[in-house]
Design a protein around this motif. Structure first.
Motif, PDB file in Angstrom:
ATOM      1  N   PRO A  14      52.060  27.099  34.445  1.00 14.67           N
ATOM      2  CA  PRO A  14      53.192  27.703  33.738  1.00 14.67           C
ATOM      3  C   PRO A  14      53.157  27.801  32.434  1.00 14.67           C
ATOM      4  N   GLY A  15      53.549  28.871  31.956  1.00 15.54           N
ATOM      5  CA  GLY A  15      53.469  29.019  30.279  1.00 15.54           C
ATOM      6  C   GLY A  15      52.352  29.736  29.809  1.00 15.54           C
ATOM      7  N   ASP A  16      50.977  29.699  30.777  1.00 21.43           N
ATOM      8  CA  ASP A  16      49.693  30.438  30.556  1.00 21.43           C
ATOM      9  C   ASP A  16      49.992  32.169  30.530  1.00 21.43           C
ATOM     10  N   SER A  17      48.603  32.417  30.173  1.00 23.71           N
ATOM     11  CA  SER A  17      48.569  34.003  30.124  1.00 23.71           C
ATOM     12  C   SER A  17      47.452  34.582  31.139  1.00 23.71           C
ATOM     13  N   LEU A  18      47.475  35.698  31.498  1.00 20.86           N
ATOM     14  CA  LEU A  18      46.440  35.971  32.143  1.00 20.86           C
ATOM     15  C   LEU A  18      46.582  37.541  32.017  1.00 20.86           C
ATOM     16  N   ARG A  19      45.348  38.276  32.081  1.00 20.95           N
ATOM     17  CA  ARG A  19      45.096  39.590  31.817  1.00 20.95           C
ATOM     18  C   ARG A  19      44.489  40.072  33.364  1.00 20.95           C
ATOM     19  N   LEU A  20      45.304  41.176  34.105  1.00 21.86           N
ATOM     20  CA  LEU A  20      44.734  41.998  35.121  1.00 21.86           C
ATOM     21  C   LEU A  20      43.968  43.366  34.644  1.00 21.86           C
ATOM     22  N   ALA A  21      43.170  43.420  35.423  1.00 22.01           N
ATOM     23  CA  ALA A  21      42.454  44.805  35.107  1.00 22.01           C
ATOM     24  C   ALA A  21      42.680  45.766  36.575  1.00 22.01           C
ATOM     25  N   CYS A  22      42.510  46.911  36.478  1.00 21.42           N
ATOM     26  CA  CYS A  22      42.502  47.879  37.400  1.00 21.42           C
ATOM     27  C   CYS A  22      41.560  49.003  36.940  1.00 21.42           C
ATOM     28  N   GLU A  23      40.573  49.066  37.782  1.00 23.03           N
ATOM     29  CA  GLU A  23      39.651  50.277  37.503  1.00 23.03           C
ATOM     30  C   GLU A  23      39.215  51.264  38.424  1.00 23.03           C
ATOM     31  N   ALA A  24      39.538  52.460  38.075  1.00 27.24           N
ATOM     32  CA  ALA A  24      39.157  53.578  39.108  1.00 27.24           C
ATOM     33  C   ALA A  24      37.744  54.038  39.291  1.00 27.24           C
ATOM     34  N   SER A  25      37.453  54.460  40.389  1.00 29.01           N
ATOM     35  CA  SER A  25      35.790  54.783  40.576  1.00 29.01           C
ATOM     36  C   SER A  25      35.464  56.201  39.706  1.00 29.01           C
ATOM     37  N   ARG A  72      46.754  51.447  29.337  1.00 30.96           N
ATOM     38  CA  ARG A  72      45.638  51.951  30.200  1.00 30.96           C
ATOM     39  C   ARG A  72      44.834  52.558  28.985  1.00 30.96           C
ATOM     40  N   GLU A  73      43.566  52.851  29.584  1.00 30.86           N
ATOM     41  CA  GLU A  73      42.438  53.298  28.721  1.00 30.86           C
ATOM     42  C   GLU A  73      41.614  54.100  29.512  1.00 30.86           C
ATOM     43  N   ASN A  74      42.072  55.621  29.351  1.00 30.65           N
ATOM     44  CA  ASN A  74      41.657  56.487  30.408  1.00 30.65           C
ATOM     45  C   ASN A  74      39.978  56.906  30.180  1.00 30.65           C
ATOM     46  N   ALA A  75      39.480  56.490  29.153  1.00 28.91           N
ATOM     47  CA  ALA A  75      38.076  56.263  28.947  1.00 28.91           C
ATOM     48  C   ALA A  75      37.277  55.595  29.758  1.00 28.91           C
ATOM     49  N   LYS A  76      37.918  54.663  30.041  1.00 31.22           N
ATOM     50  CA  LYS A  76      37.265  53.710  31.122  1.00 31.22           C
ATOM     51  C   LYS A  76      37.956  53.726  32.735  1.00 31.22           C
ATOM     52  N   ASN A  77      38.866  54.628  32.727  1.00 34.23           N
ATOM     53  CA  ASN A  77      39.507  55.026  34.045  1.00 34.23           C
ATOM     54  C   ASN A  77      40.234  53.465  34.477  1.00 34.23           C
ATOM     55  N   ALA A  78      40.830  52.996  33.650  1.00 34.38           N
ATOM     56  CA  ALA A  78      41.337  51.738  33.653  1.00 34.38           C
ATOM     57  C   ALA A  78      42.826  51.381  33.251  1.00 34.38           C
ATOM     58  N   ILE A  79      43.674  50.485  33.902  1.00 31.10           N
ATOM     59  CA  ILE A  79      44.898  49.920  33.236  1.00 31.10           C
ATOM     60  C   ILE A  79      44.857  48.689  33.193  1.00 31.10           C
ATOM     61  N   TYR A  80      45.785  48.014  32.637  1.00 34.07           N
ATOM     62  CA  TYR A  80      45.845  46.543  32.525  1.00 34.07           C
ATOM     63  C   TYR A  80      47.041  46.156  32.558  1.00 34.07           C
ATOM     64  N   LEU A  81      47.194  44.851  32.800  1.00 34.98           N
ATOM     65  CA  LEU A  81      48.815  43.968  32.770  1.00 34.98           C
ATOM     66  C   LEU A  81      48.434  42.821  32.147  1.00 34.98           C
ATOM     67  N   GLN A  82      48.785  42.678  31.053  1.00 34.54           N
ATOM     68  CA  GLN A  82      48.750  41.311  30.406  1.00 34.54           C
ATOM     69  C   GLN A  82      50.092  40.715  30.587  1.00 34.54           C
ATOM     70  N   MET A  83      49.961  39.252  31.222  1.00 30.25           N
ATOM     71  CA  MET A  83      50.783  38.542  31.616  1.00 30.25           C
ATOM     72  C   MET A  83      50.929  37.440  30.635  1.00 30.25           C
ATOM     73  N   THR A  84      52.057  36.977  30.089  1.00 30.63           N
ATOM     74  CA  THR A  84      52.378  36.135  29.400  1.00 30.63           C
ATOM     75  C   THR A  84      53.678  35.249  29.493  1.00 30.63           C
ATOM     76  N   ASP A  85      53.693  33.801  29.615  1.00 34.44           N
ATOM     77  CA  ASP A  85      54.542  32.837  29.902  1.00 34.44           C
ATOM     78  C   ASP A  85      54.814  33.047  31.323  1.00 34.44           C
ATOM     79  N   LEU A  86      53.499  32.813  31.744  1.00 32.96           N
ATOM     80  CA  LEU A  86      53.915  33.036  33.516  1.00 32.96           C
ATOM     81  C   LEU A  86      54.840  31.893  33.937  1.00 32.96           C
ATOM     82  N   ARG A  87      55.326  32.145  35.137  1.00 32.15           N
ATOM     83  CA  ARG A  87      56.371  31.489  35.576  1.00 32.15           C
ATOM     84  C   ARG A  87      56.040  31.070  37.286  1.00 32.15           C
TER      85      ARG A  87
END
Length: 125
Positions: A14-25, A72-87
């Motif tokens: 709890p309280g930590d951060s995590l960054r998720l990535a999603c890449e399209a082919s 999102r970063e279209n040049a990399k075909n990617a979106i991200y989710l930066q998660m902070t203060d996780l519960r």
């Protein structure tokens, strides 16, 4: 048909951060709204966040607003989710998805036509 692949999930405290990535082919989704959803066993898939094709318009669920940040970063075909203060209640499998070109409310899972396989996030002390 382009595939989506999520990464970045894991076990955090709890309280930590995590960054998720999603890449399209490939870049076939660059003009679509893309979203993040999450699901726990026995419950419906829940909207988390969505990002417009340009990355300018961002939409969040009330439960994550001001803690999670989508981009999102279209040049990399990617979106991200930066998660902070996780519960602990953020524990779920997180999915990225592409909203159907035919439209639909971006907060509803039924509006999305392509889904990744998901990445699990566990928040526990």
């Amino acid at each position: 048909q382009a595939q989506l692949e999520e990464s970045g999930g894991g076990l955090v405290q709890p309280g930590d951060s995590l960054r998720l990535a999603c890449e399209a082919s490939d870049g076939s989704f660059s003009e679509n709204i893309m979203g993040w959803f999450r699901q726990v066993p026995g419950k419906e898939r829940e909207f988390v966040a969505a990002v417009s094709p340009t990355g300018v318009t961002l939409t969040y669920a009330d439960s994550v607003r001001d803690r999670f940040f989508v981009s999102r970063e279209n040049a990399k075909n990617a979106i991200y989710l930066q998660m902070t203060d996780l519960r602990p209640e953020d524990t779920a499998v997180y999915y990225c998805a592409v909203r159907s070109s035919s439209g639909g409310n971006r907060i509803y899972a039924s509006s999305y036509s392509h889904w990744g396989q998901g990445t699990p996030v566990t928040v526990s002390s």
